[in-house]
Write a protein that holds these residues in place. Structure first.
Motif, short mmCIF file in Angstrom:
data_model
loop_
_atom_site.label_atom_id
_atom_site.label_comp_id
_atom_site.label_asym_id
_atom_site.label_seq_id
_atom_site.Cartn_x
_atom_site.Cartn_y
_atom_site.Cartn_z
N SER A 1 1.50 20.79 5.36
CA SER A 1 0.59 20.71 6.49
C SER A 1 1.19 21.40 7.72
O SER A 1 2.21 20.95 8.25
CB SER A 1 0.28 19.24 6.80
N GLY B 1 1.23 3.62 2.16
CA GLY B 1 1.93 3.82 3.43
C GLY B 1 3.10 2.87 3.58
O GLY B 1 4.18 3.25 4.02
N SER C 1 0.85 -1.19 0.00
CA SER C 1 0.00 0.00 0.00
C SER C 1 0.89 1.24 0.00
O SER C 1 2.10 1.16 0.21
CB SER C 1 -0.88 0.00 1.25
N ALA D 1 0.73 12.05 -0.04
CA ALA D 1 -0.26 11.32 -0.81
C ALA D 1 -1.02 10.28 0.03
O ALA D 1 -1.77 9.48 -0.50
CB ALA D 1 0.42 10.62 -2.00
N LEU D 2 -0.80 10.30 1.35
CA LEU D 2 -1.40 9.26 2.19
C LEU D 2 -2.70 9.72 2.83
O LEU D 2 -2.92 10.91 3.05
CB LEU D 2 -0.42 8.85 3.29
N ASP D 3 -3.57 8.76 3.17
CA ASP D 3 -4.82 9.11 3.84
C ASP D 3 -4.54 9.49 5.29
O ASP D 3 -3.48 9.17 5.84
CB ASP D 3 -5.80 7.93 3.77
N ALA D 4 -5.50 10.15 5.93
CA ALA D 4 -5.28 10.76 7.24
C ALA D 4 -4.81 9.76 8.29
O ALA D 4 -3.88 10.02 9.06
CB ALA D 4 -6.56 11.44 7.70
N LEU D 5 -5.43 8.57 8.31
CA LEU D 5 -5.10 7.57 9.33
C LEU D 5 -3.66 7.09 9.18
O LEU D 5 -2.88 7.06 10.13
CB LEU D 5 -6.08 6.40 9.21
N THR D 6 -3.32 6.71 7.94
CA THR D 6 -1.96 6.25 7.65
C THR D 6 -0.97 7.35 7.97
O THR D 6 0.10 7.12 8.53
CB THR D 6 -1.83 5.87 6.17
N ARG D 7 -1.36 8.56 7.62
CA ARG D 7 -0.50 9.71 7.82
C ARG D 7 -0.13 9.88 9.29
O ARG D 7 1.02 10.10 9.63
CB ARG D 7 -1.23 10.95 7.30
#
Lengths: 280, 274
Positions: free
Chosen positions: B206, B150, B148, B176-182
């Motif tokens: 960010s 992440g 994936s 490029a990662l989703d919030a949870l993975t981030r």
């Protein structure tokens, strides 16, 4: 070609949405449609020859073509069996492929990676690319004689542009991040070329090899026009001169079958060597 | 790291931008600068986050530090030695992971070692250790396209660590990662920074990420890229100490800094519009 169409169709039917799937279950598989088309063509062919609508001299029946095919395998035509003709042609194709890969990949690398290389080789490739092999065949014969070399040279010249251009395209499409990553780990220019650029360009180069194989087959018959004693192209021409139409058709079918087989093998090798393909 | 007293100053490397400016090709004729007169130094025990609007020259700053591009004026140096090319002392992690799909995860990580002709067994061992370190135990045989986003970045970070760099240059690695993975990856970055002894230069868009991770937040403002603010922060230590990120984010100090930084970036926008 057949392989690729089938792959696209298979992929399309997999991604078909739910409301389509019911209709698809009722519809015919594409492969069956293809098989029926072939059957219809053979039936039409049989009818044409059976009722003598076209003279057997021009269109022998499928049965007599089949018989002549068996005869080609067992007895042969113009002093060689079908296997020997095929072997001679394959040898030329592969010798030419080897030569054009050996020359084409370094030339492609030079064009893609250096201004000087581009300046030197670009006009030569652009000059060679649109030329039909039949146009330069006589010149090659004058230069290197009527032996095996001239045939291999002509086929190589037909293959070279595909190999060179696909190498150039492959090298140019290597992501700068991949190269910069290696540089940031201390890779030398040679290491970047060997460990990053070449493997990145490999999918494109392999596509080039497949295109080159196609170009090679279409040049083969022309290359075997002069002073060949063996080869599928030579066999077809010799048969045409004696109006042995069944051998001509058998030869054409043999070339089609071998080209298809090579294409399939090339795709298998491609899947083995670059399993990531278009995924990355 | 454990060396006491004044000798510590010698033990810690310093990456410094000295009066660095940069112009790009056609822009050079109009005298338009991408970066103008940047002075910045980064110690190898710091975690510096660079934020700024797109076009403020964040990525150019990183490319200069990496040695991918050369400054038009000024110089970049490590411990006084001018950098003029990429080198193994500065490993880069890219937003688009830039992994090599013809190698499995383990060989990707061992790639920097292979370049140095480290024996195969040693590479294998080092890669396995790093796989554990980035939270991917047993994933060495995985193909890159089986991972994936992440996980790929974890491999990318492990690969950069394999180089044993003095500075880790991170170019929006979590962009490029989703919030949870981030969130998980941010904790990993902190752990790695605290354990590896390498200085980190993180480019991010960010503000929250910059505040949570960095020991210093540098704000770049555009036209030409220059340093608008250089603010020390310490929320990262609280994260490392095990404080939940959610409670840290609720602190007044966090909020006010977040607002200050937002204003700094926003002001620029207003200025440009005027």
């Amino acid at each position: 070609m057949t392989v690729s169409t089938e792959t696209y169709i298979a992929a399309g039917s997999l991604s078909g949405s739910n409301d389509q799937s019911r209709r698809q279950r009722r519809t015919f598989p594409t492969i069956m449609i293809s098989l029926m088309t072939v059957a219809a063509l053979i039936a039409g062919w049989t009818a044409l020859s059976l009722y003598q609508i076209i003279s057997p001299i021009f269109l022998p029946s499928p049965l007599s073509v089949g018989r002549s095919f068996v005869n080609l395998v067992t007895v042969g035509f113009v002093d060689s069996t079908l296997a020997q003709h095929t072997g001679a042609s394959l040898l030329r194709i592969f010798a030419a492929l080897f030569a054009s890969v050996f020359i084409g990949i370094p030339v492609g690398l030079a064009i893609a990676s250096s201004r000087v290389g581009k300046g030197i080789f670009d006009p030569i490739v652009e000059f060679l690319r649109p030329l039909p092999p039949l146009a330069y065949l006589p010149l090659i014969i004058i230069w290197v004689g009527i032996g095996e070399t001239s045939k291999i040279v002509v086929i190589s010249l037909a293959m070279l542009p595909a190999i060179i251009l696909s190498t150039v395209a492959g090298v140019k499409s290597v992501s700068s991040d991949r190269i910069n990553a290696a540089r940031s780990f201390g890779a030398t220019t040679a290491q970047v070329l060997r460990h990053v650029t070449l493997p990145s360009a490999l999918p494109s180069i392999l596509t080039g090899v497949r295109i080159a194989l196609g170009a090679g087959w279409s040049t083969l018959v022309a290359a075997e026009l002069v002073a060949a004693t063996r080869g599928l192209g030579f066999m077809i021409q010799a048969a045409a001169q004696f109006l042995v139409t069944d051998v001509v058709i058998s030869g054409i079918l043999a070339i089609a079958a071998i080209a298809f087989l090579l294409e399939t093998i090339a795709r298998l090798i491609e899947r083995r060597l670059v399993p990531w393909g278009s995924r990355l | 790291m454990g060396t006491p007293g004044p000798s510590k100053a010698f033990a810690v490397s310093i990456l410094s931008f000295e009066n660095v400016s940069l112009d790009y090709g056609a822009a050079a004729k109009t005298g338009k600068l991408v970066l103008g007169a940047i002075n910045l130094s980064l110690r190898a025990d710091e975690f510096v986050a660079v934020i700024g609007r797109s076009g403020s020259g964040k990525t150019s700053l990183l490319n200069l530090a990496a040695g991918f591009i050369a400054p038009s004026n000024g110089r970049i140096a490590i411990d006084g030695v001018t950098i003029d090319r990429p080198g193994a002392d500065r490993a880069v992690v890219f937003q688009d992971d830039a992994l090599y799909p013809w190698l499995n995860a383990r060989d990707n990580i061992a790639f920097p070692l292979a370049l140095r002709s480290v024996p195969r067994a040693d590479r294998f061992e080092a890669a396995e250790k790093l796989l554990n370190h980035v939270g991917l135990p047993g994933a060495g045989d995985k193909k890159i396209w089986e991972l994936s986003g992440g996980m790929r970045q974890r491999v990318g970070i492990a690969r950069a660590l394999a180089s044993s760099p003095r500075f880790l240059l991170l170019d929006e690695p979590l962009g490029a990662l989703d919030a949870l993975t981030r969130g998980k990856m941010q904790e990993l970055l902190l752990t790695i920074w605290s354990q590896s002894g390498a200085g980190v230069l993180l480019i991010t868009h960010s503000i929250e990420e910059a505040l949570l991770l960095a020991t210093r937040v540098v704000v770049l403002s555009p036209d030409p890229g220059r340093i608008a603010a250089d603010i020390p922060v310490s929320f990262g230590r609280e994260v490392l100490a095990g404080q939940p990120v959610r409670t840290i984010k609720k602190q007044n100090a966090f909020h006010s800094l977040q607002e200050t930084l937002t204003d700094l970036i926003h002001d620029e926008q207003a200025e440009r519009a005027a």
